[in-house]
Write a protein that holds these residues in place. Structure first.
Motif, PDB file in Angstrom:
ATOM      1  N   LYS A 132      17.709 -11.569  11.874  1.00  6.25           N
ATOM      2  CA  LYS A 132      18.706 -10.707  12.507  1.00  6.25           C
ATOM      3  C   LYS A 132      18.004  -9.575  13.241  1.00  6.25           C
ATOM      4  N   CYS A 133      18.634  -9.081  14.297  1.00  8.49           N
ATOM      5  CA  CYS A 133      18.139  -7.906  15.009  1.00  8.49           C
ATOM      6  C   CYS A 133      18.725  -6.668  14.348  1.00  8.49           C
ATOM      7  N   LEU A 134      17.890  -5.846  13.752  1.00  7.59           N
ATOM      8  CA  LEU A 134      18.354  -4.661  13.036  1.00  7.59           C
ATOM      9  C   LEU A 134      17.635  -3.416  13.541  1.00  7.59           C
ATOM     10  N   SER A 135      18.238  -2.276  13.284  1.00  5.09           N
ATOM     11  CA  SER A 135      17.604  -1.003  13.609  1.00  5.09           C
ATOM     12  C   SER A 135      16.564  -0.682  12.544  1.00  5.09           C
ATOM     13  N   PHE A 136      15.610   0.163  12.914  1.00  7.14           N
ATOM     14  CA  PHE A 136      14.482   0.476  12.049  1.00  7.14           C
ATOM     15  C   PHE A 136      14.314   1.985  12.002  1.00  7.14           C
ATOM     16  N   LEU A 137      14.339   2.571  10.807  1.00  5.11           N
ATOM     17  CA  LEU A 137      14.170   4.005  10.628  1.00  5.11           C
ATOM     18  C   LEU A 137      12.893   4.247   9.830  1.00  5.11           C
ATOM     19  N   ILE A 138      11.940   4.945  10.424  1.00  3.15           N
ATOM     20  CA  ILE A 138      10.640   5.191   9.815  1.00  3.15           C
ATOM     21  C   ILE A 138      10.548   6.657   9.430  1.00  3.15           C
ATOM     22  N   ASP A 139      10.409   6.921   8.143  1.00  2.00           N
ATOM     23  CA  ASP A 139      10.294   8.286   7.634  1.00  2.00           C
ATOM     24  C   ASP A 139       8.818   8.652   7.526  1.00  2.00           C
ATOM     25  N   MET A 140       8.363   9.523   8.420  1.00  2.00           N
ATOM     26  CA  MET A 140       6.977   9.972   8.416  1.00  2.00           C
ATOM     27  C   MET A 140       6.878  11.442   8.011  1.00  2.00           C
TER      28      MET A 140
ATOM     29  N   GLN B 195       4.256   7.040   2.460  1.00  2.00           N
ATOM     30  CA  GLN B 195       3.965   8.041   1.433  1.00  2.00           C
ATOM     31  C   GLN B 195       2.783   8.919   1.818  1.00  2.00           C
ATOM     32  N   SER B 196       2.730  10.097   1.230  1.00  2.00           N
ATOM     33  CA  SER B 196       1.741  11.101   1.606  1.00  2.00           C
ATOM     34  C   SER B 196       0.305  10.668   1.329  1.00  2.00           C
ATOM     35  N   GLY B 197       0.096   9.705   0.461  1.00  6.63           N
ATOM     36  CA  GLY B 197      -1.251   9.231   0.173  1.00  6.63           C
ATOM     37  C   GLY B 197      -1.743   8.195   1.159  1.00  6.63           C
ATOM     38  N   PHE B 198      -1.133   8.142   2.340  1.00  5.32           N
ATOM     39  CA  PHE B 198      -1.436   7.153   3.372  1.00  5.32           C
ATOM     40  C   PHE B 198      -2.936   6.997   3.561  1.00  5.32           C
ATOM     41  N   ASP B 199      -3.410   5.750   3.472  1.00  8.02           N
ATOM     42  CA  ASP B 199      -4.824   5.422   3.632  1.00  8.02           C
ATOM     43  C   ASP B 199      -5.121   5.249   5.113  1.00  8.02           C
ATOM     44  N   ASN B 200      -5.728   6.236   5.695  1.00 14.04           N
ATOM     45  CA  ASN B 200      -5.990   6.248   7.133  1.00 14.04           C
ATOM     46  C   ASN B 200      -7.207   5.406   7.519  1.00 14.04           C
ATOM     47  N   THR B 201      -7.846   4.744   6.550  1.00 15.05           N
ATOM     48  CA  THR B 201      -9.049   3.972   6.857  1.00 15.05           C
ATOM     49  C   THR B 201      -8.738   2.545   7.315  1.00 15.05           C
ATOM     50  N   LYS B 202      -7.499   2.102   7.163  1.00 17.36           N
ATOM     51  CA  LYS B 202      -7.118   0.750   7.580  1.00 17.36           C
ATOM     52  C   LYS B 202      -7.074   0.679   9.100  1.00 17.36           C
ATOM     53  N   SER B 203      -7.364  -0.500   9.638  1.00 19.28           N
ATOM     54  CA  SER B 203      -7.372  -0.675  11.094  1.00 19.28           C
ATOM     55  C   SER B 203      -5.946  -0.658  11.646  1.00 19.28           C
TER      56      SER B 203
ATOM     57  N   ASN C 275       0.839  -1.192   0.000  1.00 25.25           N
ATOM     58  CA  ASN C 275       0.000   0.000   0.000  1.00 25.25           C
ATOM     59  C   ASN C 275       0.881   1.251   0.000  1.00 25.25           C
ATOM     60  N   ASP C 276       0.743   2.093   1.005  1.00 26.95           N
ATOM     61  CA  ASP C 276       1.503   3.350   1.071  1.00 26.95           C
ATOM     62  C   ASP C 276       2.798   3.224   1.857  1.00 26.95           C
ATOM     63  N   PHE C 277       3.215   2.008   2.155  1.00 25.64           N
ATOM     64  CA  PHE C 277       4.419   1.750   2.934  1.00 25.64           C
ATOM     65  C   PHE C 277       5.487   1.126   2.048  1.00 25.64           C
ATOM     66  N   LYS C 278       6.656   1.729   2.037  1.00 24.26           N
ATOM     67  CA  LYS C 278       7.777   1.183   1.273  1.00 24.26           C
ATOM     68  C   LYS C 278       8.881   0.824   2.261  1.00 24.26           C
TER      69      LYS C 278
END
Length: 137
Positions: free
Chosen positions: A51-59, A24-32, A8-11
């Motif tokens: 593996k245990c890795l770090s996670f970077l979330i661009d919002m 992405q800016s078109g994020f569908d806010n209707t999903k639970s 969906n809007d997640f890469k």
């Protein structure tokens, strides 16, 4: 970019032992909330491969409302916490950084999530977490 997962809007992708997520800016806010949490858990598991890795979330492309919702879902998701070494969130304003910092402290008072406006600082944090984790193990 070694491997790319688009849901969906997640890469999601992995680069130099950091899992990246761009919402992405078109994020569908209707999903639970559960649906969104499952997207993150499945993508992270597929990329980390045990593996245990770090996670970077661009919002940075999301509105305040959507950023807060996604942040709460991830901060309160035990499955995601169990497979992630550290989490860094990238936002575009100091006001949102302050709001998310307060929410993070409420949900995770012992080890709050980190929120950044500068992507280089967020990447440095993720790299440092990996170095410390690998030095201990």
């Amino acid at each position: 970019m070694e491997e790319l997962i688009q849901i969906n809007d997640f890469k999601f992708w992995i680069e130099k032992d950091i899992i990246y997520c761009e919402i992405q800016s078109g994020f569908d806010n209707t999903k639970s909330d559960k649906y969104i949490a499952n997207i993150f858990t499945k993508a992270i598991s597929a990329l980390a491969k045990g593996k245990c890795l770090s996670f970077l979330i661009d919002m940075s492309e999301l509105s305040y409302k959507h950023s807060i919702r996604v942040f709460k879902i991830l901060s309160n998701n035990p499955q995601a916490k169990s497979i992630i070494l550290s989490r860094a969130f990238l936002v575009d304003t100091y006001i949102l950084k302050g709001i998310l910092s307060i929410i993070s402290f409420i949900y995770n008072p012992i080890l709050p999530d980190t929120i950044y406006i500068n992507s280089n600082k967020a990447i440095k944090y993720c790299n440092k977490s990996s170095i410390v984790f690998n030095a201990v193990n």
